[in-house]
Motif scaffolding. Sequence first.
Motif, PDB file in Angstrom:
ATOM      1  N   GLN A 160       0.844  -1.182   0.000  1.00  0.00           N
ATOM      2  CA  GLN A 160       0.000   0.000   0.000  1.00  0.00           C
ATOM      3  C   GLN A 160       0.890   1.246   0.000  1.00  0.00           C
ATOM      4  OE1 GLN A 160      -2.956  -0.199   3.070  1.00  0.00           O
ATOM      5  NE2 GLN A 160      -3.362   1.991   3.030  1.00  0.00           N
ATOM      6  N   LEU A 161       0.542   2.248  -0.794  1.00  0.00           N
ATOM      7  CA  LEU A 161       1.396   3.425  -0.956  1.00  0.00           C
ATOM      8  C   LEU A 161       1.711   4.085   0.384  1.00  0.00           C
ATOM      9  CD1 LEU A 161       2.935   5.372  -2.754  1.00  0.00           C
ATOM     10  CD2 LEU A 161       0.799   6.626  -3.127  1.00  0.00           C
ATOM     11  N   GLU A 162       0.729   4.173   1.245  1.00  0.00           N
ATOM     12  CA  GLU A 162       0.952   4.784   2.552  1.00  0.00           C
ATOM     13  C   GLU A 162       2.015   4.022   3.340  1.00  0.00           C
ATOM     14  OE1 GLU A 162      -1.579   5.517   6.701  1.00  0.00           O
ATOM     15  OE2 GLU A 162      -2.641   5.104   4.823  1.00  0.00           O
ATOM     16  N   VAL A 163       1.990   2.701   3.240  1.00  0.00           N
ATOM     17  CA  VAL A 163       2.987   1.864   3.920  1.00  0.00           C
ATOM     18  C   VAL A 163       4.353   2.045   3.268  1.00  0.00           C
ATOM     19  CG1 VAL A 163       3.668  -0.522   4.429  1.00  0.00           C
ATOM     20  CG2 VAL A 163       1.282   0.189   4.689  1.00  0.00           C
ATOM     21  N   ALA A 164       4.368   2.112   1.942  1.00  0.00           N
ATOM     22  CA  ALA A 164       5.631   2.324   1.221  1.00  0.00           C
ATOM     23  C   ALA A 164       6.284   3.630   1.654  1.00  0.00           C
ATOM     24  CB  ALA A 164       5.366   2.341  -0.285  1.00  0.00           C
ATOM     25  N   LYS A 174       6.569  13.593   8.427  1.00  0.00           N
ATOM     26  CA  LYS A 174       5.305  13.377   9.128  1.00  0.00           C
ATOM     27  C   LYS A 174       4.940  11.894   9.209  1.00  0.00           C
ATOM     28  CE  LYS A 174       3.090  17.824   8.159  1.00  0.00           C
ATOM     29  NZ  LYS A 174       1.936  18.496   7.494  1.00  0.00           N
ATOM     30  N   VAL A 175       5.403  11.110   8.243  1.00  0.00           N
ATOM     31  CA  VAL A 175       5.046   9.681   8.237  1.00  0.00           C
ATOM     32  C   VAL A 175       6.171   8.795   8.769  1.00  0.00           C
ATOM     33  CG1 VAL A 175       3.370   9.916   6.374  1.00  0.00           C
ATOM     34  CG2 VAL A 175       5.747   9.427   5.805  1.00  0.00           C
ATOM     35  N   TYR A 176       7.232   9.420   9.271  1.00  0.00           N
ATOM     36  CA  TYR A 176       8.347   8.664   9.852  1.00  0.00           C
ATOM     37  C   TYR A 176       7.886   8.029  11.165  1.00  0.00           C
ATOM     38  CZ  TYR A 176      13.117   7.890  11.693  1.00  0.00           C
ATOM     39  OH  TYR A 176      14.280   7.355  12.202  1.00  0.00           O
ATOM     40  N   PHE A 236       7.740   5.768  20.071  1.00  0.00           N
ATOM     41  CA  PHE A 236       6.636   6.115  19.183  1.00  0.00           C
ATOM     42  C   PHE A 236       5.264   5.729  19.743  1.00  0.00           C
ATOM     43  CE2 PHE A 236      10.157   6.324  16.168  1.00  0.00           C
ATOM     44  CZ  PHE A 236       9.845   7.484  15.477  1.00  0.00           C
ATOM     45  N   ALA A 237       5.239   5.032  20.871  1.00  0.00           N
ATOM     46  CA  ALA A 237       3.956   4.656  21.462  1.00  0.00           C
ATOM     47  C   ALA A 237       3.182   5.904  21.891  1.00  0.00           C
ATOM     48  CB  ALA A 237       4.169   3.730  22.654  1.00  0.00           C
ATOM     49  N   GLN A 238       3.919   6.927  22.265  1.00  0.00           N
ATOM     50  CA  GLN A 238       3.327   8.210  22.643  1.00  0.00           C
ATOM     51  C   GLN A 238       4.112   9.305  21.923  1.00  0.00           C
ATOM     52  OE1 GLN A 238       2.312   8.156  27.116  1.00  0.00           O
ATOM     53  NE2 GLN A 238       3.960   6.660  26.947  1.00  0.00           N
ATOM     54  N   ARG A 239       3.943   9.354  20.608  1.00  0.00           N
ATOM     55  CA  ARG A 239       4.849  10.144  19.782  1.00  0.00           C
ATOM     56  C   ARG A 239       4.755  11.637  20.017  1.00  0.00           C
ATOM     57  NH1 ARG A 239       4.641   8.494  13.980  1.00  0.00           N
ATOM     58  NH2 ARG A 239       5.814  10.418  13.649  1.00  0.00           N
ATOM     59  N   ARG A 240       3.695  12.118  20.664  1.00  0.00           N
ATOM     60  CA  ARG A 240       3.590  13.550  20.946  1.00  0.00           C
ATOM     61  C   ARG A 240       4.379  13.954  22.195  1.00  0.00           C
ATOM     62  NH1 ARG A 240      -2.560  15.629  19.560  1.00  0.00           N
ATOM     63  NH2 ARG A 240      -2.583  14.962  17.376  1.00  0.00           N
ATOM     64  N   ILE A 266      21.746  12.944  23.167  1.00  0.00           N
ATOM     65  CA  ILE A 266      20.452  13.295  22.565  1.00  0.00           C
ATOM     66  C   ILE A 266      19.673  14.195  23.518  1.00  0.00           C
ATOM     67  CG2 ILE A 266      18.234  12.366  21.764  1.00  0.00           C
ATOM     68  CD1 ILE A 266      19.836   9.776  21.050  1.00  0.00           C
ATOM     69  N   ASP A 267      19.108  15.245  22.999  1.00  0.00           N
ATOM     70  CA  ASP A 267      18.312  16.194  23.769  1.00  0.00           C
ATOM     71  C   ASP A 267      17.045  15.513  24.286  1.00  0.00           C
ATOM     72  OD1 ASP A 267      16.759  18.258  24.751  1.00  0.00           O
ATOM     73  OD2 ASP A 267      16.999  19.560  22.995  1.00  0.00           O
ATOM     74  N   PRO A 268      16.838  15.467  25.597  1.00  0.00           N
ATOM     75  CA  PRO A 268      15.647  14.803  26.146  1.00  0.00           C
ATOM     76  C   PRO A 268      14.332  15.475  25.748  1.00  0.00           C
ATOM     77  CG  PRO A 268      17.324  15.103  27.848  1.00  0.00           C
ATOM     78  CD  PRO A 268      17.762  15.896  26.666  1.00  0.00           C
ATOM     79  N   ALA A 269      14.399  16.715  25.267  1.00  0.00           N
ATOM     80  CA  ALA A 269      13.185  17.437  24.888  1.00  0.00           C
ATOM     81  C   ALA A 269      12.738  17.109  23.462  1.00  0.00           C
ATOM     82  CB  ALA A 269      13.399  18.947  25.031  1.00  0.00           C
ATOM     83  N   LEU A 270      13.542  16.356  22.723  1.00  0.00           N
ATOM     84  CA  LEU A 270      13.161  15.969  21.367  1.00  0.00           C
ATOM     85  C   LEU A 270      12.054  14.914  21.408  1.00  0.00           C
ATOM     86  CD1 LEU A 270      16.617  15.623  19.552  1.00  0.00           C
ATOM     87  CD2 LEU A 270      14.949  17.471  19.296  1.00  0.00           C
ATOM     88  N   ARG A 271      11.415  14.720  20.259  1.00  0.00           N
ATOM     89  CA  ARG A 271      10.443  13.634  20.105  1.00  0.00           C
ATOM     90  C   ARG A 271      11.066  12.536  19.242  1.00  0.00           C
ATOM     91  NH1 ARG A 271       7.404  18.270  20.566  1.00  0.00           N
ATOM     92  NH2 ARG A 271       5.655  18.112  22.044  1.00  0.00           N
ATOM     93  N   GLY A 272      10.485  11.351  19.314  1.00  0.00           N
ATOM     94  CA  GLY A 272      11.044  10.194  18.620  1.00  0.00           C
ATOM     95  C   GLY A 272      11.193  10.386  17.126  1.00  0.00           C
ATOM     96  N   GLU A 273      10.313  11.163  16.533  1.00  0.00           N
ATOM     97  CA  GLU A 273      10.330  11.350  15.077  1.00  0.00           C
ATOM     98  C   GLU A 273      11.574  12.087  14.579  1.00  0.00           C
ATOM     99  OE1 GLU A 273       7.410  15.232  14.909  1.00  0.00           O
ATOM    100  OE2 GLU A 273       6.647  13.288  15.562  1.00  0.00           O
TER     101      GLU A 273
END
Length: 289
Positions: A160-164, A174-176, A236-240, A266-273
Amino acid sequence: MTDESAARDDQLLGPAEIRELAAGLDVRPTKQWGQNFVIDKGTVRKIVRLAEVGADDVVVEVGPGLGSLTLALLPQVRQVVAVEIDRRLAAQLPVTVQTMAPGLVDRLTVVQQDALKLEELPDPQPTALVANLPYNVSVPVVLSLLQRFPTIDRVLVMVQLEVAERLAATPGSKVYGVPSVKASWYADVRLADKVGRNVFWPAPNVDSGLVKMVRRDPPRDDVAAADVFACVDAAFAQRRKTLRAALAGWAGSAAQAEEILRAAGIDPALRGERLSVDDFAALAAARSA
């Protein structure tokens, strides 16, 4: 790969042959197994071309269905190992090859099994994975085969394109996410092409994409993939949430997560993405230090 080794047009399945085979087997594509059969000869030729497989390759094909892609692969490669969960389709595939391309039937091995439960394959071991994957299991199939069969050094799959797009995404996109990081542990990944809906029967409700992967060494050899993937899953379980918060359970506490993050630079204030697979590997290594 040469034009001379490519499958002749009369060796490939078109829409009429696909429907005839399906009717004869009383096969109706099922959502349960994510089945959509390719009915376009140009598409299977493109997949084989982009896969860059040749006479020395042993290709594992997951979900061969009625054999559209199998017939395009056989003239090009040493062996096709077709892994099919549906008993009727698994039994029919050698018959179809015998009918369409009798001189190539000795290059086909059929394994009637669920690809997600596949632990071993007959020798010679596969060098490539080339498949039109069932949409509902595409990511776990790719990741499990890369993990279980280290001889696979190239992958070309239609998903599926979204998965690709997720598989090929880079940090900050955004989709990482989890599939992007785990795939990049094993390989360099890119979106090789897009495929429309009308090449399938039945036509799905979404477009498809061709993902190309070339195996590379893991980012580091002092941590196990499972340990890195546990960190990825937590992030990524709580990516926000910030990594300090998202990794609290994984590390033991938010304070310990911050300590590990700082130890890995790594900066602890970053998000997983924002993190690459190298960053996640560094985190796993820092935790076990």
